[in-house]
Design a protein around this motif. Sequence first.
Motif, PDB file in Angstrom:
ATOM      1  N   GLY A 105       0.811  -1.212   0.000  1.00 14.07           N
ATOM      2  CA  GLY A 105       0.000   0.000   0.000  1.00 14.07           C
ATOM      3  C   GLY A 105       0.842   1.260   0.000  1.00 14.07           C
ATOM      4  O   GLY A 105       2.016   1.257  -0.381  1.00 14.07           O
ATOM      5  N   VAL A 106       0.203   2.350   0.435  1.00  9.98           N
ATOM      6  CA  VAL A 106       0.876   3.651   0.389  1.00  9.98           C
ATOM      7  C   VAL A 106       0.701   4.398   1.711  1.00  9.98           C
ATOM      8  O   VAL A 106      -0.277   4.198   2.413  1.00  9.98           O
ATOM      9  N   THR A 107       1.678   5.297   1.991  1.00 10.90           N
ATOM     10  CA  THR A 107       2.960   5.411   1.303  1.00 10.90           C
ATOM     11  C   THR A 107       4.002   4.622   2.077  1.00 10.90           C
ATOM     12  O   THR A 107       3.868   4.453   3.297  1.00 10.90           O
ATOM     13  N   THR A 108       5.025   4.223   1.368  1.00 14.61           N
ATOM     14  CA  THR A 108       6.008   3.312   1.957  1.00 14.61           C
ATOM     15  C   THR A 108       6.551   3.806   3.287  1.00 14.61           C
ATOM     16  O   THR A 108       6.564   3.068   4.285  1.00 14.61           O
ATOM     17  N   VAL A 157       5.513   6.304   5.177  1.00 13.54           N
ATOM     18  CA  VAL A 157       4.585   6.919   6.141  1.00 13.54           C
ATOM     19  C   VAL A 157       3.658   5.840   6.726  1.00 13.54           C
ATOM     20  O   VAL A 157       3.976   5.240   7.745  1.00 13.54           O
ATOM     21  N   CYS A 158       2.539   5.559   6.082  1.00 12.77           N
ATOM     22  CA  CYS A 158       1.572   4.654   6.728  1.00 12.77           C
ATOM     23  C   CYS A 158       1.987   3.187   6.682  1.00 12.77           C
ATOM     24  O   CYS A 158       1.674   2.429   7.605  1.00 12.77           O
ATOM     25  N   VAL A 159       2.689   2.772   5.618  1.00 13.79           N
ATOM     26  CA  VAL A 159       3.178   1.386   5.602  1.00 13.79           C
ATOM     27  C   VAL A 159       4.215   1.213   6.712  1.00 13.79           C
ATOM     28  O   VAL A 159       4.153   0.269   7.510  1.00 13.79           O
TER      29      VAL A 159
HETATM   30  N1  TIU Z   1       1.642  11.896   3.097  1.00 15.37           N
HETATM   31  C1  TIU Z   1       1.968  10.629   2.988  1.00 15.37           C
HETATM   32  O1  TIU Z   1       2.983  10.266   2.413  1.00 15.37           O
HETATM   33  N2  TIU Z   1       1.156   9.682   3.530  1.00 15.37           N
HETATM   34  C2  TIU Z   1       0.060   9.896   4.327  1.00 15.37           C
HETATM   35  O2  TIU Z   1      -0.272  11.006   4.704  1.00 15.37           O
HETATM   36  N3  TIU Z   1      -0.684   8.788   4.648  1.00 15.37           N
HETATM   37  C3  TIU Z   1      -0.371   7.488   4.236  1.00 15.37           C
HETATM   38  O3  TIU Z   1       0.779   7.156   4.005  1.00 15.37           O
HETATM   39  N4  TIU Z   1      -1.381   6.644   4.060  1.00 15.37           N
END
Ligand code: TIU
Length: 232
Positions: free
Chosen positions: A159-162, A164-166
């Motif tokens: 998923g996204v983003t590597t 940040v949330c991953v």
């Molecule tokens: N900004 C960014 O790279 N990501 C987020 O804000 N959220 C997630 O990664 N889902």
Amino acid sequence: MPRTRTIPAEPGPLTIDLDATALVIIDMQRDFLEPGGFGESLGNDVSLLAAAVPPCRALLAAARAAGLLVVHTREGHAPDLSDAPPAKVARGAPRARIGDPGPMGRILIRGEAGHDIVPDLAPAPGEIVIDKPGKGAFYATGLAAVLAERGIASLIVCGVTTEVCVHTTVREANDRGYRCLVVSDACGSYFPAFHEAGLAMIAAQGGIFGWVAPSAAVLPAVAPVDGPSRAA
Ligand code: TIU
């Protein structure tokens, strides 16, 4: 009998039991992948995330075929912003912040079109959808209870983003005792260098946060070997 599979990965092979493994697809939402959403409001080129969709789709199909638990997550907030920290809302372009109107509805708000998962990866009936107010999928959600109830020990994460949330989710999961396999081409970032560094950080130091492998290595392991063609 355990359905064990060994997946070639960095920093070394990972053996999982398919019956104790969940596929966790992080935040593949229109708000991050399409113009006019939260990702773009933060100044990002959202087209950079598109490459992760086909590998996620292939993983989702394989997981469904193999009967894995599938978990989709969505980052977002209540319409009254009661679960959105002011420090988070204050970031981004002044006229396109969380809760402001946009072409896909209010930005990063549950129930709006932008909050939806992209059609290619839409959850199937019965699949778990975790709504999360933070970057990590464990913070202020029922994910830990869902995984415990199903006896899950390993997570295949994409998923996204590597970075940040991953990454936040993998770090949370690692501290909770889960073995995490991050699928490299099924993740994406607005910053290619952060994507690469994020993946390297997971597998470094003997797998300090988990394992990393491309979908080409993961798919043959997840795909069922006991399907009708073999039984026939
Ligand atoms: N900004 C960014 O790279 N990501 C987020 O804000 N959220 C997630 O990664 N889902």
